[in-house]
Write a protein that holds these residues in place. Structure first.
Motif, PDB file in Angstrom:
ATOM      1  N   LEU A 264       2.799  -4.599 -11.543  1.00  0.00           N
ATOM      2  CA  LEU A 264       2.800  -5.876 -10.186  1.00  0.00           C
ATOM      3  C   LEU A 264       4.160  -6.502 -10.332  1.00  0.00           C
ATOM      4  O   LEU A 264       4.303  -7.221  -8.900  1.00  0.00           O
ATOM      5  CB  LEU A 264       1.204  -6.564 -10.487  1.00  0.00           C
ATOM      6  CG  LEU A 264       0.210  -5.806 -10.731  1.00  0.00           C
ATOM      7  CD1 LEU A 264      -0.916  -6.986 -11.152  1.00  0.00           C
ATOM      8  CD2 LEU A 264       0.285  -5.448  -9.082  1.00  0.00           C
ATOM      9  N   ASP A 265       5.021  -6.502 -11.599  1.00  0.00           N
ATOM     10  CA  ASP A 265       5.938  -7.574 -11.424  1.00  0.00           C
ATOM     11  C   ASP A 265       6.780  -6.876 -10.354  1.00  0.00           C
ATOM     12  O   ASP A 265       7.720  -7.501 -10.352  1.00  0.00           O
ATOM     13  CB  ASP A 265       6.492  -7.432 -12.657  1.00  0.00           C
ATOM     14  CG  ASP A 265       5.282  -8.740 -13.273  1.00  0.00           C
ATOM     15  OD1 ASP A 265       4.617  -9.936 -12.944  1.00  0.00           O
ATOM     16  OD2 ASP A 265       5.687  -8.717 -14.884  1.00  0.00           O
ATOM     17  N   TYR A 266       6.738  -5.418 -10.732  1.00  0.00           N
ATOM     18  CA  TYR A 266       7.776  -5.258 -10.104  1.00  0.00           C
ATOM     19  C   TYR A 266       7.468  -5.004  -7.970  1.00  0.00           C
ATOM     20  O   TYR A 266       8.278  -6.009  -7.740  1.00  0.00           O
ATOM     21  CB  TYR A 266       7.906  -3.288  -9.876  1.00  0.00           C
ATOM     22  CG  TYR A 266       8.328  -2.485  -9.085  1.00  0.00           C
ATOM     23  CD1 TYR A 266      10.282  -2.855  -8.567  1.00  0.00           C
ATOM     24  CD2 TYR A 266       7.488  -1.615  -7.846  1.00  0.00           C
ATOM     25  CE1 TYR A 266      10.658  -1.564  -7.995  1.00  0.00           C
ATOM     26  CE2 TYR A 266       8.205  -1.039  -7.306  1.00  0.00           C
ATOM     27  CZ  TYR A 266       9.767  -1.066  -6.730  1.00  0.00           C
ATOM     28  OH  TYR A 266       9.856  -0.303  -5.954  1.00  0.00           O
ATOM     29  N   LEU A 267       6.828  -5.225  -7.855  1.00  0.00           N
ATOM     30  CA  LEU A 267       5.281  -5.136  -6.031  1.00  0.00           C
ATOM     31  C   LEU A 267       6.028  -6.942  -5.809  1.00  0.00           C
ATOM     32  O   LEU A 267       6.526  -7.064  -4.299  1.00  0.00           O
ATOM     33  CB  LEU A 267       4.758  -4.895  -6.383  1.00  0.00           C
ATOM     34  CG  LEU A 267       4.040  -3.607  -6.550  1.00  0.00           C
ATOM     35  CD1 LEU A 267       2.240  -3.464  -5.994  1.00  0.00           C
ATOM     36  CD2 LEU A 267       4.525  -2.881  -4.875  1.00  0.00           C
ATOM     37  N   GLU A 268       6.462  -7.538  -7.320  1.00  0.00           N
ATOM     38  CA  GLU A 268       5.895  -9.058  -6.474  1.00  0.00           C
ATOM     39  C   GLU A 268       7.634  -9.543  -6.458  1.00  0.00           C
ATOM     40  O   GLU A 268       8.010 -10.137  -5.582  1.00  0.00           O
ATOM     41  CB  GLU A 268       5.689  -9.780  -7.662  1.00  0.00           C
ATOM     42  CG  GLU A 268       3.694  -9.983  -7.708  1.00  0.00           C
ATOM     43  CD  GLU A 268       3.583 -10.791  -8.973  1.00  0.00           C
ATOM     44  OE1 GLU A 268       4.519 -11.412  -9.348  1.00  0.00           O
ATOM     45  OE2 GLU A 268       2.481 -10.886  -8.977  1.00  0.00           O
ATOM     46  N   ASP A 269       8.303  -9.355  -7.036  1.00  0.00           N
ATOM     47  CA  ASP A 269       9.855  -9.336  -7.526  1.00  0.00           C
ATOM     48  C   ASP A 269      10.437  -8.066  -5.693  1.00  0.00           C
ATOM     49  O   ASP A 269      10.936  -8.822  -5.313  1.00  0.00           O
ATOM     50  CB  ASP A 269      10.711  -8.406  -8.161  1.00  0.00           C
ATOM     51  CG  ASP A 269      12.273  -8.361  -8.369  1.00  0.00           C
ATOM     52  OD1 ASP A 269      12.168 -10.037  -8.236  1.00  0.00           O
ATOM     53  OD2 ASP A 269      12.540  -7.222  -8.259  1.00  0.00           O
TER      54      ASP A 269
ATOM     55  N   LEU B 221       1.165  -1.302   0.403  1.00  0.00           N
ATOM     56  CA  LEU B 221      -0.231   0.099  -0.354  1.00  0.00           C
ATOM     57  C   LEU B 221       1.195   1.120   0.147  1.00  0.00           C
ATOM     58  O   LEU B 221       0.662   2.319  -0.696  1.00  0.00           O
ATOM     59  CB  LEU B 221      -1.049   0.174   1.283  1.00  0.00           C
ATOM     60  CG  LEU B 221      -1.972  -1.013   1.651  1.00  0.00           C
ATOM     61  CD1 LEU B 221      -2.894  -1.069   2.432  1.00  0.00           C
ATOM     62  CD2 LEU B 221      -3.222  -1.200   0.286  1.00  0.00           C
ATOM     63  N   SER B 222       1.870   1.284   1.003  1.00  0.00           N
ATOM     64  CA  SER B 222       2.659   2.115   0.573  1.00  0.00           C
ATOM     65  C   SER B 222       3.093   2.914  -1.192  1.00  0.00           C
ATOM     66  O   SER B 222       3.479   4.156  -1.427  1.00  0.00           O
ATOM     67  CB  SER B 222       3.885   2.188   1.352  1.00  0.00           C
ATOM     68  OG  SER B 222       3.819   2.115   3.109  1.00  0.00           O
ATOM     69  N   ILE B 223       4.478   1.508  -1.620  1.00  0.00           N
ATOM     70  CA  ILE B 223       4.210   1.542  -2.501  1.00  0.00           C
ATOM     71  C   ILE B 223       3.011   2.793  -3.750  1.00  0.00           C
ATOM     72  O   ILE B 223       3.436   3.385  -4.688  1.00  0.00           O
ATOM     73  CB  ILE B 223       5.040   0.438  -3.546  1.00  0.00           C
ATOM     74  CG1 ILE B 223       5.953   0.291  -2.842  1.00  0.00           C
ATOM     75  CG2 ILE B 223       5.335   0.445  -5.421  1.00  0.00           C
ATOM     76  CD1 ILE B 223       6.312  -1.591  -3.058  1.00  0.00           C
ATOM     77  N   ILE B 224       1.778   1.736  -3.573  1.00  0.00           N
ATOM     78  CA  ILE B 224       0.227   2.428  -4.152  1.00  0.00           C
ATOM     79  C   ILE B 224       0.769   3.593  -3.904  1.00  0.00           C
ATOM     80  O   ILE B 224       0.561   4.605  -5.170  1.00  0.00           O
ATOM     81  CB  ILE B 224      -0.421   1.116  -4.110  1.00  0.00           C
ATOM     82  CG1 ILE B 224      -0.030  -0.252  -4.294  1.00  0.00           C
ATOM     83  CG2 ILE B 224      -1.565   1.761  -4.761  1.00  0.00           C
ATOM     84  CD1 ILE B 224      -1.061  -0.982  -4.418  1.00  0.00           C
ATOM     85  N   GLN B 225       0.690   4.301  -2.845  1.00  0.00           N
ATOM     86  CA  GLN B 225       0.385   5.576  -2.596  1.00  0.00           C
ATOM     87  C   GLN B 225       1.344   6.134  -3.417  1.00  0.00           C
ATOM     88  O   GLN B 225       1.134   7.579  -2.934  1.00  0.00           O
ATOM     89  CB  GLN B 225       0.599   5.069  -0.383  1.00  0.00           C
ATOM     90  CG  GLN B 225      -0.619   5.254  -0.208  1.00  0.00           C
ATOM     91  CD  GLN B 225      -0.865   5.260   1.269  1.00  0.00           C
ATOM     92  OE1 GLN B 225       0.132   5.222   2.001  1.00  0.00           O
ATOM     93  NE2 GLN B 225      -2.081   4.538   2.466  1.00  0.00           N
ATOM     94  N   ARG B 226       3.141   6.252  -3.273  1.00  0.00           N
ATOM     95  CA  ARG B 226       4.109   6.769  -3.527  1.00  0.00           C
ATOM     96  C   ARG B 226       3.448   6.744  -5.238  1.00  0.00           C
ATOM     97  O   ARG B 226       3.523   7.900  -5.449  1.00  0.00           O
ATOM     98  CB  ARG B 226       4.947   5.719  -3.135  1.00  0.00           C
ATOM     99  CG  ARG B 226       6.422   6.255  -4.061  1.00  0.00           C
ATOM    100  CD  ARG B 226       7.608   6.025  -3.565  1.00  0.00           C
ATOM    101  NE  ARG B 226       7.490   4.484  -4.619  1.00  0.00           N
ATOM    102  CZ  ARG B 226       8.246   3.172  -3.994  1.00  0.00           C
ATOM    103  NH1 ARG B 226       9.365   3.878  -3.606  1.00  0.00           N
ATOM    104  NH2 ARG B 226       8.221   2.903  -5.344  1.00  0.00           N
TER     105      ARG B 226
END
Length: 294
Positions: free
Chosen positions: A163-168, A20-25
């Motif tokens: 999404l791949d970035y988040l998953e990695d 959520l922090s990355i999405i908020q960024r």
């Protein structure tokens, strides 16, 4: 195993907060971009109809690509579209995307409220089953002291690359589901484990190999539900099971070995001695009986 499950739940909570922090960024990044365009004299004059070169100069084909956008929309005070542009959307899906987007944009009194805030409205949205980040801002001049004459809408797709970035980064599988998704409805109806997560509830579904967790994230207008779903492997749980199985096997093997040694000790140290002494007494009695008869 209790410790392993508590550790898993703690890691799941951390993964949700980090995601959520990355999405908020990303939301903050898009909001900064829309503010650059909304609080700009050229955009204000374009909506007034006094800047005919605005499109040719600023809205080239590569503009959306460079801003990592899939949609830009410019609207006047009446809510009519002055200019819209999409990127990375198939021609067949372009019309349906715009229709669904326009149906979700505010109208009437909600539209008037949209034009009053001094800061953009930014958040998540699901359009055509795809998660996007959308930012909407009223338009004014650079000094921000002129009444607004319309608003602009920028959309950024949460695509597979993101999404791949988040998953990695998080080492988990990440998906977004609308609230009407059958899997989400099943989770809400079944008695799965649930724990508080900030301002929402985290639902946890466990199997022997995976732990799937679901948490609602409100959309931009808080009028529909979007669920963030994380799928995580369970190495601690599997390792715990392996340790239990290994320990149980070792215990059973040790018990059998000790039992066998005890039986052997009993055989050699007790039973055979008894048999030996019992056998000597029988032989003695037989010899005495023979001698008596003689």
């Amino acid at each position: 195993m209790s410790y392993a499950e508590k550790a898993e739940e703690s890691l799941v909570n951390q993964d949700f907060y980090r995601a959520l922090s990355i999405i908020q960024r990303e939301e903050s990044s898009l909001e900064s971009t829309v503010m650059d365009w909304a609080y700009w004299d050229d955009t204000f004059n374009f909506l007034n109809g006094t800047n005919s070169e605005y499109v040719d100069i600023n809205l080239q084909d590569n503009t959306l690509t460079s801003l990592n956008l899939i949609y830009m929309g410019f609207f006047n005070l009446e809510g009519n579209a002055i200019f819209t542009k999409t990127s990375g959307i198939d021609a067949l899906k372009d019309s349906s995307f715009k229709d669904e987007l326009f149906r979700g944009l505010p109208t009437g009194e909600n539209y008037k409220q949209l034009l009053s805030p001094s800061t953009p409205i930014t958040g998540l949205w699901m359009i055509s089953g795809q998660p996007i980040i959308i930012s909407i801002s009223s338009v004014t001049t650079s000094n921000m002291d002129t009444p607004t004459n319309g608003y602009i809408v920028f959309c950024r797709l949460i695509d597979q690359k993101f999404l791949d970035y988040l998953e990695d980064l998080l080492k988990v599988s990440i998906k977004f589901y609308p609230g009407q998704n059958p899997e989400i409805l099943e989770i809400l109806q079944q008695n799965y484990q649930s724990v508080p997560l900030d301002k929402t509830i985290l639902y946890i579904k466990k199997t022997s190999d995976l732990i799937k967790s679901y948490a609602q994230v409100n959309n931009i207008y808080y009028n529909s539900k979007i669920y963030l779903v994380l799928e995580t492997s369970r190495p601690m749980y599997r390792d715990g099971l392996a340790i239990i199985n290994y320990t149980s096997s070792a215990f059973i093997a040790s018990f059998l070995i000790i039992a066998a040694l005890c039986l052997l000790g009993l055989e050699f140290l007790v039973i055979r001695r008894i048999e030996k002494y019992s056998g000597s007494d029988v032989k003695t009695k037989i010899i005495l009986k023979i001698m008596y008869q003689i």
